[in-house]
Design a protein around this motif. Sequence first.
Motif, PDB file in Angstrom:
ATOM      1  N   GLU A  10       0.871  -1.248   0.019  1.00  0.00           N
ATOM      2  CA  GLU A  10       0.066   0.111  -0.058  1.00  0.00           C
ATOM      3  C   GLU A  10       0.866   1.427  -0.131  1.00  0.00           C
ATOM      4  N   PHE A  11       0.796   1.981  -1.167  1.00  0.00           N
ATOM      5  CA  PHE A  11       1.597   3.092  -1.255  1.00  0.00           C
ATOM      6  C   PHE A  11       0.593   4.277  -0.727  1.00  0.00           C
ATOM      7  N   THR A  12       1.408   5.435  -0.352  1.00  0.00           N
ATOM      8  CA  THR A  12       0.525   6.357   0.247  1.00  0.00           C
ATOM      9  C   THR A  12       0.747   7.636  -0.643  1.00  0.00           C
ATOM     10  N   SER A  13       1.989   7.820  -1.206  1.00  0.00           N
ATOM     11  CA  SER A  13       2.182   8.916  -2.190  1.00  0.00           C
ATOM     12  C   SER A  13       2.111   8.547  -3.709  1.00  0.00           C
ATOM     13  N   LEU A  14       2.348   7.144  -4.142  1.00  0.00           N
ATOM     14  CA  LEU A  14       2.248   6.805  -5.450  1.00  0.00           C
ATOM     15  C   LEU A  14       1.187   5.858  -5.721  1.00  0.00           C
ATOM     16  N   ILE A  15       0.763   5.825  -6.958  1.00  0.00           N
ATOM     17  CA  ILE A  15      -0.209   4.995  -7.658  1.00  0.00           C
ATOM     18  C   ILE A  15       0.626   4.088  -8.403  1.00  0.00           C
ATOM     19  N   PHE A  16       0.519   2.760  -8.007  1.00  0.00           N
ATOM     20  CA  PHE A  16       1.435   1.604  -8.830  1.00  0.00           C
ATOM     21  C   PHE A  16       0.492   0.822  -9.691  1.00  0.00           C
ATOM     22  N   GLU A  17       1.112   0.867 -10.923  1.00  0.00           N
ATOM     23  CA  GLU A  17       0.305  -0.215 -11.896  1.00  0.00           C
ATOM     24  C   GLU A  17       1.486  -1.115 -12.705  1.00  0.00           C
ATOM     25  N   GLU A  18       0.829  -2.195 -12.828  1.00  0.00           N
ATOM     26  CA  GLU A  18       1.911  -3.020 -13.267  1.00  0.00           C
ATOM     27  C   GLU A  18       1.136  -3.803 -14.623  1.00  0.00           C
ATOM     28  N   THR A  19       2.203  -4.069 -15.721  1.00  0.00           N
ATOM     29  CA  THR A  19       1.568  -5.283 -16.714  1.00  0.00           C
ATOM     30  C   THR A  19       2.842  -5.951 -16.758  1.00  0.00           C
ATOM     31  N   GLU A  20       2.920  -6.956 -17.772  1.00  0.00           N
ATOM     32  CA  GLU A  20       3.961  -8.119 -18.222  1.00  0.00           C
ATOM     33  C   GLU A  20       5.285  -7.308 -18.423  1.00  0.00           C
ATOM     34  N   ASP A  21       5.275  -6.275 -19.005  1.00  0.00           N
ATOM     35  CA  ASP A  21       6.632  -5.678 -19.455  1.00  0.00           C
ATOM     36  C   ASP A  21       6.808  -4.264 -18.754  1.00  0.00           C
ATOM     37  N   ARG A  22       5.813  -3.461 -17.931  1.00  0.00           N
ATOM     38  CA  ARG A  22       6.169  -2.163 -17.440  1.00  0.00           C
ATOM     39  C   ARG A  22       5.551  -2.067 -16.172  1.00  0.00           C
ATOM     40  N   VAL A  23       5.876  -1.030 -15.717  1.00  0.00           N
ATOM     41  CA  VAL A  23       5.340  -0.452 -14.561  1.00  0.00           C
ATOM     42  C   VAL A  23       5.074   0.976 -14.851  1.00  0.00           C
ATOM     43  N   THR A  24       3.913   1.421 -14.390  1.00  0.00           N
ATOM     44  CA  THR A  24       3.657   3.158 -14.414  1.00  0.00           C
ATOM     45  C   THR A  24       3.243   3.247 -12.925  1.00  0.00           C
ATOM     46  N   VAL A  25       4.203   4.485 -12.592  1.00  0.00           N
ATOM     47  CA  VAL A  25       4.111   5.114 -11.263  1.00  0.00           C
ATOM     48  C   VAL A  25       3.575   6.588 -11.376  1.00  0.00           C
ATOM     49  N   ARG A  26       2.646   6.792 -10.645  1.00  0.00           N
ATOM     50  CA  ARG A  26       1.938   7.980 -10.733  1.00  0.00           C
ATOM     51  C   ARG A  26       2.147   8.767  -9.491  1.00  0.00           C
ATOM     52  N   LEU A  27       2.864   9.753  -9.441  1.00  0.00           N
ATOM     53  CA  LEU A  27       3.265  10.599  -8.169  1.00  0.00           C
ATOM     54  C   LEU A  27       1.670  11.301  -7.780  1.00  0.00           C
ATOM     55  N   ASN A  28       1.542  11.059  -6.483  1.00  0.00           N
ATOM     56  CA  ASN A  28       0.143  11.485  -6.075  1.00  0.00           C
ATOM     57  C   ASN A  28       0.054  12.097  -4.760  1.00  0.00           C
ATOM     58  N   ARG A  29       0.610  13.255  -4.813  1.00  0.00           N
ATOM     59  CA  ARG A  29       0.218  14.244  -3.541  1.00  0.00           C
ATOM     60  C   ARG A  29      -0.011  15.518  -3.941  1.00  0.00           C
ATOM     61  N   PRO A  30      -1.341  15.690  -4.782  1.00  0.00           N
ATOM     62  CA  PRO A  30      -1.647  16.933  -5.284  1.00  0.00           C
ATOM     63  C   PRO A  30      -2.110  18.079  -4.414  1.00  0.00           C
ATOM     64  N   GLU A  31      -2.298  17.737  -3.199  1.00  0.00           N
ATOM     65  CA  GLU A  31      -2.404  18.864  -2.064  1.00  0.00           C
ATOM     66  C   GLU A  31      -1.169  19.703  -1.774  1.00  0.00           C
ATOM     67  N   VAL A  32       0.018  19.065  -2.187  1.00  0.00           N
ATOM     68  CA  VAL A  32       1.170  19.635  -2.065  1.00  0.00           C
ATOM     69  C   VAL A  32       1.974  19.930  -3.339  1.00  0.00           C
ATOM     70  N   ARG A  33       1.322  19.491  -4.679  1.00  0.00           N
ATOM     71  CA  ARG A  33       1.902  19.927  -5.884  1.00  0.00           C
ATOM     72  C   ARG A  33       2.925  18.711  -6.070  1.00  0.00           C
ATOM     73  N   ASN A  34       2.780  17.582  -5.257  1.00  0.00           N
ATOM     74  CA  ASN A  34       3.658  16.469  -5.561  1.00  0.00           C
ATOM     75  C   ASN A  34       4.984  16.854  -5.089  1.00  0.00           C
ATOM     76  N   ALA A  35       5.117  17.596  -4.059  1.00  0.00           N
ATOM     77  CA  ALA A  35       6.364  17.962  -3.695  1.00  0.00           C
ATOM     78  C   ALA A  35       7.103  16.680  -2.840  1.00  0.00           C
ATOM     79  N   ILE A  36       8.239  16.404  -2.963  1.00  0.00           N
ATOM     80  CA  ILE A  36       9.177  15.164  -2.581  1.00  0.00           C
ATOM     81  C   ILE A  36       9.239  15.111  -1.202  1.00  0.00           C
ATOM     82  N   ASP A  37       8.756  14.349  -0.458  1.00  0.00           N
ATOM     83  CA  ASP A  37       9.036  14.226   1.048  1.00  0.00           C
ATOM     84  C   ASP A  37       9.543  12.775   1.357  1.00  0.00           C
TER      85      ASP A  37
END
Length: 259
Positions: A10-37
């Motif tokens: 369970e990620f809290t700042s990312l949305i993680f999606e996976e298929t056979e040949d790739r992973v898509t990571v969506r950065l998901n802290r919109p309330e702070v414009r995805n500031a890196i913490d």
Amino acid sequence: MTMTVTTATEFTSLIFEETEDRVTVRLNRPEVRNAIDDTMVAELHEVCARLENDPKILIITGCEAGGKGIFVSGADIGQLRERRRDDALRGINNTVFNRIAELPSPVIAAVDGFALGGGLELALAADFRVATERAKFGQPETGLGIIAAAGGLWRLRKLVGEALAKEILLAGRILDGAEARDASLVNEIHAPEELLDGAQAFADRIAKQDPLAVRISKAVMAMPESAHPAVDNIAQAVLFESDAKFDRMQAFLDRKKNR
């Protein structure tokens, strides 16, 4: 292409999606414009651990808030303000960005909106960047009394040249998507609603190649000039014995014969 959501962690700042040949990571802290913490850094490390163990193409993208795209607005300034000398020497962002850059398979950053400070440095750690015209690329660190110490000082110069890199790093210039493409910082421009599809299409082109040849090519390209040509010969020797080399070359010859 059907995306399968992985829920093992369970990620809290990312949305993680996976298929056979790739992973898509969506950065998901919109309330702070995805500031890196610290949490986002830790979760990106976990993604890297998975992809080091099971190499796949990685797409990193942002989210949307208020009808506007957000990649990463920068580091979390509240946390950054409290960091001291020992924190800098730990290289918190530098370590995770280097880990992303050194992943076995290619990394694509899909950028809409702000990619500033650590956001641009995260995009620079990718092998390829696709963006929208409204994307904003910049390194505002000197305005905050620090330097772009997580790759910006050297990765940016390698991509856009010293003159433009100095303008961005020392004079605060911000590039939009079209300017970034013209400067070779961005590979492709897409409309906001087509950005992720464009990144997936880019990944499709990579996925058509032999995965082992792609991985070895990326690794050899990253080696110092003094390692060549010996390392090229060794890498080619490995590939010359692979089943994929025989199968793909035979398929090529068969297609040529049947024209």
